[in-house]
Scaffold this motif. Structure first.
Motif, PDB file in Angstrom:
ATOM      1  N   LEU A  37     -24.821  52.038  51.653  1.00  0.00           N
ATOM      2  CA  LEU A  37     -25.228  52.061  53.056  1.00  0.00           C
ATOM      3  C   LEU A  37     -26.695  51.661  53.198  1.00  0.00           C
ATOM      4  CD1 LEU A  37     -23.394  55.275  54.276  1.00  0.00           C
ATOM      5  CD2 LEU A  37     -22.908  52.912  54.970  1.00  0.00           C
ATOM      6  N   GLY A  38     -27.526  52.055  52.227  1.00  0.00           N
ATOM      7  CA  GLY A  38     -28.928  51.651  52.256  1.00  0.00           C
ATOM      8  C   GLY A  38     -29.071  50.144  52.174  1.00  0.00           C
ATOM      9  N   LEU A  39     -28.277  49.505  51.331  1.00  0.00           N
ATOM     10  CA  LEU A  39     -28.310  48.046  51.222  1.00  0.00           C
ATOM     11  C   LEU A  39     -27.754  47.371  52.470  1.00  0.00           C
ATOM     12  CD1 LEU A  39     -27.222  47.607  47.492  1.00  0.00           C
ATOM     13  CD2 LEU A  39     -29.503  47.214  48.466  1.00  0.00           C
ATOM     14  N   ALA A  40     -26.974  48.115  53.241  1.00  0.00           N
ATOM     15  CA  ALA A  40     -26.461  47.586  54.507  1.00  0.00           C
ATOM     16  C   ALA A  40     -27.445  47.803  55.654  1.00  0.00           C
ATOM     17  CB  ALA A  40     -25.131  48.244  54.842  1.00  0.00           C
ATOM     18  N   GLY A  41     -28.543  48.507  55.380  1.00  0.00           N
ATOM     19  CA  GLY A  41     -29.577  48.695  56.398  1.00  0.00           C
ATOM     20  C   GLY A  41     -29.688  50.080  56.985  1.00  0.00           C
ATOM     21  N   PHE A  42     -28.885  51.044  56.509  1.00  0.00           N
ATOM     22  CA  PHE A  42     -28.966  52.404  57.026  1.00  0.00           C
ATOM     23  C   PHE A  42     -30.173  53.131  56.419  1.00  0.00           C
ATOM     24  CE2 PHE A  42     -24.706  51.367  58.179  1.00  0.00           C
ATOM     25  CZ  PHE A  42     -24.368  52.195  59.229  1.00  0.00           C
ATOM     26  N   LEU A  43     -30.782  54.009  57.222  1.00  0.00           N
ATOM     27  CA  LEU A  43     -31.904  54.826  56.777  1.00  0.00           C
ATOM     28  C   LEU A  43     -31.602  56.288  57.077  1.00  0.00           C
ATOM     29  CD1 LEU A  43     -34.870  52.636  58.068  1.00  0.00           C
ATOM     30  CD2 LEU A  43     -34.156  52.942  55.689  1.00  0.00           C
ATOM     31  N   PRO A  44     -32.113  57.204  56.252  1.00  0.00           N
ATOM     32  CA  PRO A  44     -31.771  58.625  56.427  1.00  0.00           C
ATOM     33  C   PRO A  44     -32.135  59.203  57.796  1.00  0.00           C
ATOM     34  CG  PRO A  44     -32.743  58.263  54.267  1.00  0.00           C
ATOM     35  CD  PRO A  44     -32.910  56.987  55.035  1.00  0.00           C
ATOM     36  N   ASP A  45     -33.296  58.834  58.322  1.00  0.00           N
ATOM     37  CA  ASP A  45     -33.753  59.500  59.550  1.00  0.00           C
ATOM     38  C   ASP A  45     -33.060  58.993  60.807  1.00  0.00           C
ATOM     39  OD1 ASP A  45     -34.995  57.045  59.339  1.00  0.00           O
ATOM     40  OD2 ASP A  45     -36.843  57.705  60.320  1.00  0.00           O
TER      41      ASP A  45
ATOM     42  N   ASP B 259     -20.568  58.010  62.193  1.00  0.00           N
ATOM     43  CA  ASP B 259     -19.449  57.192  62.649  1.00  0.00           C
ATOM     44  C   ASP B 259     -19.696  55.711  62.363  1.00  0.00           C
ATOM     45  OD1 ASP B 259     -18.120  59.437  63.546  1.00  0.00           O
ATOM     46  OD2 ASP B 259     -18.915  59.285  65.582  1.00  0.00           O
ATOM     47  N   ALA B 260     -20.921  55.258  62.625  1.00  0.00           N
ATOM     48  CA  ALA B 260     -21.254  53.857  62.349  1.00  0.00           C
ATOM     49  C   ALA B 260     -21.179  53.573  60.855  1.00  0.00           C
ATOM     50  CB  ALA B 260     -22.648  53.539  62.880  1.00  0.00           C
ATOM     51  N   ALA B 261     -21.606  54.541  60.037  1.00  0.00           N
ATOM     52  CA  ALA B 261     -21.579  54.368  58.586  1.00  0.00           C
ATOM     53  C   ALA B 261     -20.150  54.218  58.072  1.00  0.00           C
ATOM     54  CB  ALA B 261     -22.267  55.546  57.909  1.00  0.00           C
ATOM     55  N   GLU B 262     -19.242  55.027  58.583  1.00  0.00           N
ATOM     56  CA  GLU B 262     -17.849  54.941  58.155  1.00  0.00           C
ATOM     57  C   GLU B 262     -17.265  53.568  58.483  1.00  0.00           C
ATOM     58  OE1 GLU B 262     -16.020  57.162  56.381  1.00  0.00           O
ATOM     59  OE2 GLU B 262     -17.947  58.178  56.175  1.00  0.00           O
ATOM     60  N   LYS B 263     -17.593  53.062  59.644  1.00  0.00           N
ATOM     61  CA  LYS B 263     -17.097  51.749  60.052  1.00  0.00           C
ATOM     62  C   LYS B 263     -17.648  50.655  59.152  1.00  0.00           C
ATOM     63  CE  LYS B 263     -16.942  48.589  64.005  1.00  0.00           C
ATOM     64  NZ  LYS B 263     -17.348  48.383  65.434  1.00  0.00           N
ATOM     65  N   VAL B 264     -18.933  50.724  58.855  1.00  0.00           N
ATOM     66  CA  VAL B 264     -19.571  49.713  58.009  1.00  0.00           C
ATOM     67  C   VAL B 264     -19.037  49.777  56.588  1.00  0.00           C
ATOM     68  CG1 VAL B 264     -21.771  49.040  56.949  1.00  0.00           C
ATOM     69  CG2 VAL B 264     -21.652  49.500  59.395  1.00  0.00           C
ATOM     70  N   LEU B 265     -18.805  50.971  56.069  1.00  0.00           N
ATOM     71  CA  LEU B 265     -18.248  51.095  54.724  1.00  0.00           C
ATOM     72  C   LEU B 265     -16.885  50.420  54.626  1.00  0.00           C
ATOM     73  CD1 LEU B 265     -19.166  54.748  53.673  1.00  0.00           C
ATOM     74  CD2 LEU B 265     -19.905  52.650  52.537  1.00  0.00           C
ATOM     75  N   ASP B 266     -16.054  50.609  55.635  1.00  0.00           N
ATOM     76  CA  ASP B 266     -14.741  49.948  55.655  1.00  0.00           C
ATOM     77  C   ASP B 266     -14.894  48.428  55.665  1.00  0.00           C
ATOM     78  OD1 ASP B 266     -13.378  52.342  55.624  1.00  0.00           O
ATOM     79  OD2 ASP B 266     -13.135  52.433  57.807  1.00  0.00           O
ATOM     80  N   GLU B 267     -15.855  47.938  56.444  1.00  0.00           N
ATOM     81  CA  GLU B 267     -16.098  46.495  56.515  1.00  0.00           C
ATOM     82  C   GLU B 267     -16.579  45.947  55.173  1.00  0.00           C
ATOM     83  OE1 GLU B 267     -18.864  46.021  59.658  1.00  0.00           O
ATOM     84  OE2 GLU B 267     -17.385  46.345  61.267  1.00  0.00           O
ATOM     85  N   ILE B 268     -17.451  46.709  54.504  1.00  0.00           N
ATOM     86  CA  ILE B 268     -17.981  46.258  53.214  1.00  0.00           C
ATOM     87  C   ILE B 268     -16.863  46.178  52.176  1.00  0.00           C
ATOM     88  CG2 ILE B 268     -19.505  46.890  51.292  1.00  0.00           C
ATOM     89  CD1 ILE B 268     -21.378  48.144  53.392  1.00  0.00           C
ATOM     90  N   ARG B 269     -16.002  47.179  52.161  1.00  0.00           N
ATOM     91  CA  ARG B 269     -14.889  47.181  51.196  1.00  0.00           C
ATOM     92  C   ARG B 269     -13.927  46.023  51.459  1.00  0.00           C
ATOM     93  NH1 ARG B 269     -14.786  52.895  52.706  1.00  0.00           N
ATOM     94  NH2 ARG B 269     -15.950  54.118  51.157  1.00  0.00           N
TER      95      ARG B 269
END
Length: 225
Positions: free
Chosen positions: A67-75, A80-90
């Motif tokens: 997720l970090g390589l996809a542009g997500f940051l902890p703060d 919900d957005a992360a789950e969607k992006v993970l599915d797209e990456i896979r």
């Protein structure tokens, strides 16, 4: 050196500051390094070493790095957005961080767990790489997640973080002895000196709003629990 209250109290993700939050921060730093580089990139990959490899799945280190390589940051993390992006990456085997276009990245093949000896600097080590169209590595950085969400590059860890590149603060100190001597000389409490240092770097409103947000996030966690 100056260490901000916002470095000590971070808004982040669990379950581990060193194994989850740190790797995501490291990935974000690597994206910044890529954006500043004069190269055109085609893909990214990484290896997790030491403790990040042995306990990585249980602490979601792989997920945080992806997720970090996809542009997500902890703060600013959005579940919900992360789950969607993970599915797209896979599905697509790509990540799309802002400012870098579409990059090839297959989680199964491009993020590996190295169960060999630790990297020399720290037990929590990771290497991130960017590749060209031929798959050759043209940019690489080693990061260490040293605890509490703090991340250092190999060079920073070797040099030691005892310097401060920011503007001078009114009450600088490098030890508890210096801090207590300064409090006695100035007639101010430790809290008053710390507040003055924070304001000199970020301003009064930034301090008020930042601390207010930290408390709100903490209180929300309590309520959810």
């Amino acid at each position: 050196m100056f260490l901000s209250v916002f470095e000590m109290f971070k808004v982040g993700i669990g379950p581990s500051s060193s194994h989850t939050m740190g790797p995501m921060v490291a990935a974000g730093k690597f994206l910044e390094k890529m954006r500043a580089a004069p190269f055109g990139f085609h893909g990214v990959k990484g290896t997790l070493h030491g403790s990040l490899a042995f306990t990585g799945v249980g602490h979601a280190t792989d997920r945080a790095t992806i997720l970090g390589l996809a542009g997500f940051l902890p703060d600013t993390y959005d579940h919900d957005a992360a789950e969607k992006v993970l599915d797209e990456i896979r599905e697509t085997h790509t990540v799309k961080p802002e400012g870098l276009g579409t990059l090839q990245f297959d989680p199964k093949n491009d993020l590996s767990f190295d169960f060999g000896p630790n990297l020399p600097g720290h037990a929590n080590g990771m290497i991130l790489m960017a590749t060209d169209k031929q798959g050759d590595v043209i940019l690489q950085e080693t990061y260490y997640s040293i605890g509490g969400g703090f991340v250092m590059t190999e060079a920073e860890l070797a040099a030691g973080r005892n310097t401060d590149e920011g503007e001078p603060v009114p009450y600088p100190f490098k030890s508890a002895v210096e801090m207590l001597e300064m409090a006695e000389t100035s007639g101010k409490t430790i809290a008053q000196m710390k507040k003055a240092n924070e304001i000199s770097r970020g301003g009064s409103e930034n301090l008020r709003s930042g601390v207010r947000r930290i408390w709100q996030v903490m209180n929300d966690c309590i309520e959810r629990g």
